[in-house]
Design a protein around this motif. Structure first.
Motif, PDB file in Angstrom:
ATOM      1  N   HIS A   1      -8.673   6.862   3.632  1.00  0.00           N
ATOM      2  CA  HIS A   1      -8.128   5.508   3.739  1.00  0.00           C
ATOM      3  C   HIS A   1      -6.601   5.489   3.818  1.00  0.00           C
ATOM      4  O   HIS A   1      -5.960   4.544   3.368  1.00  0.00           O
ATOM      5  N   GLN A   2      -6.020   6.557   4.423  1.00  0.00           N
ATOM      6  CA  GLN A   2      -4.576   6.618   4.609  1.00  0.00           C
ATOM      7  C   GLN A   2      -4.131   6.013   5.947  1.00  0.00           C
ATOM      8  O   GLN A   2      -2.964   6.078   6.301  1.00  0.00           O
ATOM      9  N   LYS A   3      -5.064   5.415   6.651  1.00  0.00           N
ATOM     10  CA  LYS A   3      -4.740   4.825   7.957  1.00  0.00           C
ATOM     11  C   LYS A   3      -3.735   3.681   7.803  1.00  0.00           C
ATOM     12  O   LYS A   3      -3.875   2.821   6.927  1.00  0.00           O
ATOM     13  N   HIS A   4      -2.724   3.689   8.658  1.00  0.00           N
ATOM     14  CA  HIS A   4      -1.672   2.668   8.637  1.00  0.00           C
ATOM     15  C   HIS A   4      -2.268   1.287   8.936  1.00  0.00           C
ATOM     16  O   HIS A   4      -3.025   1.120   9.894  1.00  0.00           O
ATOM     17  N   ILE A   5      -1.900   0.316   8.086  1.00  0.00           N
ATOM     18  CA  ILE A   5      -2.362  -1.068   8.273  1.00  0.00           C
ATOM     19  C   ILE A   5      -1.139  -1.973   8.334  1.00  0.00           C
ATOM     20  O   ILE A   5      -0.459  -2.198   7.321  1.00  0.00           O
ATOM     21  N   GLU A   6      -0.837  -2.474   9.495  1.00  0.00           N
ATOM     22  CA  GLU A   6       0.382  -3.259   9.717  1.00  0.00           C
ATOM     23  C   GLU A   6       0.395  -4.551   8.904  1.00  0.00           C
ATOM     24  O   GLU A   6       1.461  -5.034   8.490  1.00  0.00           O
ATOM     25  N   SER A   7      -0.786  -5.100   8.632  1.00  0.00           N
ATOM     26  CA  SER A   7      -0.846  -6.401   7.949  1.00  0.00           C
ATOM     27  C   SER A   7      -0.499  -6.334   6.462  1.00  0.00           C
ATOM     28  O   SER A   7      -0.259  -7.364   5.832  1.00  0.00           O
ATOM     29  N   LEU A   8      -0.458  -5.142   5.895  1.00  0.00           N
ATOM     30  CA  LEU A   8      -0.075  -5.022   4.488  1.00  0.00           C
ATOM     31  C   LEU A   8       1.389  -5.393   4.322  1.00  0.00           C
ATOM     32  O   LEU A   8       2.212  -5.185   5.210  1.00  0.00           O
ATOM     33  N   ASP A   9       1.731  -5.930   3.152  1.00  0.00           N
ATOM     34  CA  ASP A   9       3.077  -6.446   2.930  1.00  0.00           C
ATOM     35  C   ASP A   9       4.154  -5.369   2.852  1.00  0.00           C
ATOM     36  O   ASP A   9       5.328  -5.650   3.085  1.00  0.00           O
ATOM     37  N   GLY A  10       3.780  -4.150   2.491  1.00  0.00           N
ATOM     38  CA  GLY A  10       4.798  -3.109   2.376  1.00  0.00           C
ATOM     39  C   GLY A  10       4.198  -1.749   2.092  1.00  0.00           C
ATOM     40  O   GLY A  10       2.981  -1.582   2.016  1.00  0.00           O
ATOM     41  N   THR A  11       5.067  -0.764   1.921  1.00  0.00           N
ATOM     42  CA  THR A  11       4.638   0.603   1.626  1.00  0.00           C
ATOM     43  C   THR A  11       4.299   0.743   0.139  1.00  0.00           C
ATOM     44  O   THR A  11       4.540  -0.172  -0.659  1.00  0.00           O
ATOM     45  N   GLY A  12       3.788   1.913  -0.221  1.00  0.00           N
ATOM     46  CA  GLY A  12       3.472   2.156  -1.616  1.00  0.00           C
ATOM     47  C   GLY A  12       4.681   2.061  -2.517  1.00  0.00           C
ATOM     48  O   GLY A  12       4.623   1.467  -3.606  1.00  0.00           O
ATOM     49  N   SER A  13       5.804   2.624  -2.090  1.00  0.00           N
ATOM     50  CA  SER A  13       7.021   2.577  -2.916  1.00  0.00           C
ATOM     51  C   SER A  13       7.558   1.155  -3.036  1.00  0.00           C
ATOM     52  O   SER A  13       8.040   0.753  -4.102  1.00  0.00           O
ATOM     53  N   GLU A  14       7.467   0.385  -1.965  1.00  0.00           N
ATOM     54  CA  GLU A  14       7.936  -1.002  -2.014  1.00  0.00           C
ATOM     55  C   GLU A  14       7.082  -1.826  -2.967  1.00  0.00           C
ATOM     56  O   GLU A  14       7.620  -2.665  -3.726  1.00  0.00           O
TER      57      GLU A  14
END
Length: 224
Positions: free
Chosen positions: A26-39
């Motif tokens: 489930h590491q596939k990039h999802i553009e609709s997410l609000d930000g990265t893990g660090s953010e």
């Protein structure tokens, strides 16, 4: 006999392989997410007022919370990733930060049991390494049997110590991270996958401890 070997290998490596499979799947990039893990981690640290807690980028597969230095360490794929794995793992590690910063009782489990697990592993492996030399010097009878028994006890007790930490891990996943992510960070459709990822996060320590049992068999082969 081959079936028994396969069964044993599945017990030892099965949990670790399952954890890695779930996280990588489930590491596939999802553009609709609000930000990265660090953010997300930085946002949650500010939201929950976790004073002096920092976020750093670690090595591959290096995700943890260091309560002594107040550091949330995220692997590159989580730190910079914009995936369900990234946000779930980041929320899980911040969940640990919440436990320790709020001094919740569940945060004491790691200190109580993981230190003992490391000590048991350390002295157990020291004995296994020294056993061939002890046999040569003192000519101890039944040394192989004694080494086998101590090795098994070392690994079993160590694994049980890691199991004792599971309530802390499940609390970080399902009492901290999941309710946070359900507030709108993920969609309803993404929820089952996130639950699976958080379960994998909670099982990481135990999976690693099970894989460590391989060290026992390596030393037993060496002394035989």
């Amino acid at each position: 006999m081959p079936f028994l070997i396969i069964f044993v290998l599945l017990i030892i490596f099965g949990p670790s392989l399952w954890v890695k499979h779930v996280l990588r799947k489930h590491q596939k990039h999802i553009e609709s997410l609000d930000g990265t893990g660090s953010e997300l981690a930085l946002h949650l640290i500010e939201r929950f007022e976790l004073t002096d807690v920092k976020v750093i980028k670690g090595k591959v597969d290096e995700d943890y919370y260091d309560p002594k230095n107040k550091i949330v360490c995220l692997s590159p794929e989580v730190h910079d990733g914009k995936s369900l794995t990234a946000v779930a793992v980041a929320a899980h590690e911040v969940g640990h930060a919440i436990q320790f910063c709020k001094q919740e009782p569940v945060s004491k489990l790691r200190e109580k049991y993981l230190g003992k697990a490391h000590t048991i592993q350390h002295y157990g492996m020291m004995f296994l390494m020294a056993s061939p030399f002890l046999g040569l010097v003192f000519r101890l009878p039944h040394l192989t049997l004694l080494t086998l028994v101590i090795g098994i006890i070392t690994m079993v007790v160590s694994v049980l110590m890691y199991v004792a930490v599971l309530p802390e891990e499940f609390d970080a996943s399902f009492n901290k991270a999941l309710p946070i992510l359900e507030e709108g960070y993920i969609t309803e459709e993404q929820l089952p996958v996130v639950r699976q990822i958080l379960k994998a996060c909670a099982m990481t320590y135990v999976a690693g401890a099970m894989a460590d049992i391989l060290n026992l068999w390596r030393w037993i082969r060496f002394i035989r």
